[in-house]
Design an enzyme around this catalytic site. Sequence first.
Site, PDB file in Angstrom:
ATOM      1  N   SER A 141       0.850  -1.194   0.000  1.00  0.00           N
ATOM      2  CA  SER A 141       0.000   0.000   0.000  1.00  0.00           C
ATOM      3  C   SER A 141       0.883   1.241   0.000  1.00  0.00           C
ATOM      4  CB  SER A 141      -0.865   0.006   1.267  1.00  0.00           C
ATOM      5  OG  SER A 141      -1.541   1.232   1.402  1.00  0.00           O
ATOM      6  N   TYR A 155      -1.656  -1.040  10.320  1.00  0.00           N
ATOM      7  CA  TYR A 155      -1.772  -1.231   8.867  1.00  0.00           C
ATOM      8  C   TYR A 155      -0.489  -0.780   8.178  1.00  0.00           C
ATOM      9  CZ  TYR A 155      -3.873  -0.977   4.176  1.00  0.00           C
ATOM     10  OH  TYR A 155      -4.162  -1.150   2.838  1.00  0.00           O
TER      11      TYR A 155
HETATM   12  P1  NAI Z   1     -11.892  -5.039   0.229  1.00  0.00           P
HETATM   13  O1  NAI Z   1     -12.191  -4.901   1.674  1.00  0.00           O
HETATM   14  O2  NAI Z   1     -12.856  -4.523  -0.783  1.00  0.00           O
HETATM   15  O3  NAI Z   1     -11.540  -6.546  -0.129  1.00  0.00           O
HETATM   16  C1  NAI Z   1     -10.696  -7.317   0.677  1.00  0.00           C
HETATM   17  C2  NAI Z   1     -11.134  -8.754   0.580  1.00  0.00           C
HETATM   18  O4  NAI Z   1     -10.264  -9.536   1.399  1.00  0.00           O
HETATM   19  C3  NAI Z   1     -12.567  -8.948   1.095  1.00  0.00           C
HETATM   20  O5  NAI Z   1     -13.324  -9.699   0.183  1.00  0.00           O
HETATM   21  C4  NAI Z   1     -12.352  -9.666   2.412  1.00  0.00           C
HETATM   22  O6  NAI Z   1     -13.422 -10.529   2.754  1.00  0.00           O
HETATM   23  C5  NAI Z   1     -11.068 -10.429   2.143  1.00  0.00           C
HETATM   24  N1  NAI Z   1     -10.379 -10.799   3.379  1.00  0.00           N
HETATM   25  C6  NAI Z   1      -9.954  -9.984   4.355  1.00  0.00           C
HETATM   26  N2  NAI Z   1      -9.417 -10.696   5.351  1.00  0.00           N
HETATM   27  C7  NAI Z   1      -9.523 -12.011   4.981  1.00  0.00           C
HETATM   28  C8  NAI Z   1      -9.166 -13.226   5.586  1.00  0.00           C
HETATM   29  N3  NAI Z   1      -8.585 -13.265   6.789  1.00  0.00           N
HETATM   30  N4  NAI Z   1      -9.415 -14.377   4.921  1.00  0.00           N
HETATM   31  C9  NAI Z   1     -10.002 -14.374   3.713  1.00  0.00           C
HETATM   32  N5  NAI Z   1     -10.375 -13.240   3.091  1.00  0.00           N
HETATM   33  C10 NAI Z   1     -10.131 -12.069   3.719  1.00  0.00           C
HETATM   34  O7  NAI Z   1     -10.485  -4.341   0.073  1.00  0.00           O
HETATM   35  P2  NAI Z   1      -9.599  -3.936  -1.187  1.00  0.00           P
HETATM   36  O8  NAI Z   1      -9.565  -2.471  -1.209  1.00  0.00           O
HETATM   37  O9  NAI Z   1      -9.957  -4.690  -2.399  1.00  0.00           O
HETATM   38  O10 NAI Z   1      -8.193  -4.425  -0.625  1.00  0.00           O
HETATM   39  C11 NAI Z   1      -7.447  -5.478  -1.166  1.00  0.00           C
HETATM   40  C12 NAI Z   1      -6.001  -5.276  -0.736  1.00  0.00           C
HETATM   41  O11 NAI Z   1      -5.550  -4.024  -1.224  1.00  0.00           O
HETATM   42  C13 NAI Z   1      -5.810  -5.239   0.783  1.00  0.00           C
HETATM   43  O12 NAI Z   1      -4.632  -5.924   1.119  1.00  0.00           O
HETATM   44  C14 NAI Z   1      -5.663  -3.761   1.058  1.00  0.00           C
HETATM   45  O13 NAI Z   1      -4.910  -3.534   2.225  1.00  0.00           O
HETATM   46  C15 NAI Z   1      -4.949  -3.293  -0.180  1.00  0.00           C
HETATM   47  N6  NAI Z   1      -5.060  -1.874  -0.445  1.00  0.00           N
HETATM   48  C16 NAI Z   1      -6.277  -1.272  -0.667  1.00  0.00           C
HETATM   49  C17 NAI Z   1      -6.333   0.089  -0.919  1.00  0.00           C
HETATM   50  C18 NAI Z   1      -7.612   0.813  -1.150  1.00  0.00           C
HETATM   51  O14 NAI Z   1      -7.595   2.052  -1.179  1.00  0.00           O
HETATM   52  N7  NAI Z   1      -8.735   0.140  -1.327  1.00  0.00           N
HETATM   53  C19 NAI Z   1      -5.117   0.907  -0.947  1.00  0.00           C
HETATM   54  C20 NAI Z   1      -3.917   0.169  -0.737  1.00  0.00           C
HETATM   55  C21 NAI Z   1      -3.902  -1.159  -0.486  1.00  0.00           C
END
Ligand code: NAI
Length: 248
Positions: A141, A155
């Site tokens: 990130s 985080y």
């Molecule tokens: P999101 O919250 O929309 O999706 C994350 C997914 O990971 C969800 O479907 C959730 O159920 C799943 N998840 C979380 N913990 C889990 C676990 N223990 N076991 C199985 N599934 C799990 O989030 P997003 O934005 O798509 O994030 C994806 C990645 O991108 C994350 O690592 C986040 O930290 C990173 N990220 C996101 C940013 C943003 O602005 N949205 C910016 C920088 C990084």
Amino acid sequence: MNKKIALVTGAAKGIGLATSQALVAAGRFVVMVDRLPIDLSEASLTDDDALAFQADVTDMAFMTRLQEQIKERLGVVSILVNNAGISPKRPDGRSSGILELTVEEWSRVLNVNLTTVMQISQLFLPDMKAQGFGRIVSVSSLAGRSKSVVAGPSYMASKAGILGLTRAIASEMAPFGITANCVAPGRILTEMAMQAGEAVNQRYAEQIPVKRLGTADEVGASIAFLCADSSGFINGATIDINGGFFMS
Ligand code: NAI
């Protein structure tokens, strides 16, 4: 299976889902894992493209069984995308500051966002090494590369840790045809980002040179690029995807 097999964690929505779709478009077969149910048809995917599992990726007993099952039924996983991550927010949409942070939150975030990335990489690396090919892409990130506008210390530490872990894997495993890289998204309009509220995101967008938040598809496309057979000379790198908010 004549397609290369990819495993994507956190694949039910957001960046993980977009990445799965981009990998399928690139001709990969994708094993999707999420603690939420995954509806393939809703994601315009079929059984020929992907297989979905509902599980918590911190459950290493499950992940170990999954690794064995995939190998038995489909073949070796060549591509691993460590995407699942959490960014806990308080009821007011803010993250805990350093003085409010509890050890419980710290341990939970470090476990999901960093320790599990190490453990799942350990699980799939031996077969990649044996076959002489592998691609690992982990989702860090902007919060791990620089300061963060919305994320808290747990985080930020977990996402900075992913960068170090990736460099270690990249150094040790490249002689075996395996590359390890990161993407570092800035503000991407997914449910995770929406937790902070519209006003925060609007203020954020105004400070980004491209004047908008990013999309999950834009991040998925970069991850699929790093997973390509032709990306073998990109190793230990981090692609910043932030609209120019942070330039290094
Ligand atoms: P999101 O919250 O929309 O999706 C994350 C997914 O990971 C969800 O479907 C959730 O159920 C799943 N998840 C979380 N913990 C889990 C676990 N223990 N076991 C199985 N599934 C799990 O989030 P997003 O934005 O798509 O994030 C994806 C990645 O991108 C994350 O690592 C986040 O930290 C990173 N990220 C996101 C940013 C943003 O602005 N949205 C910016 C920088 C990084």
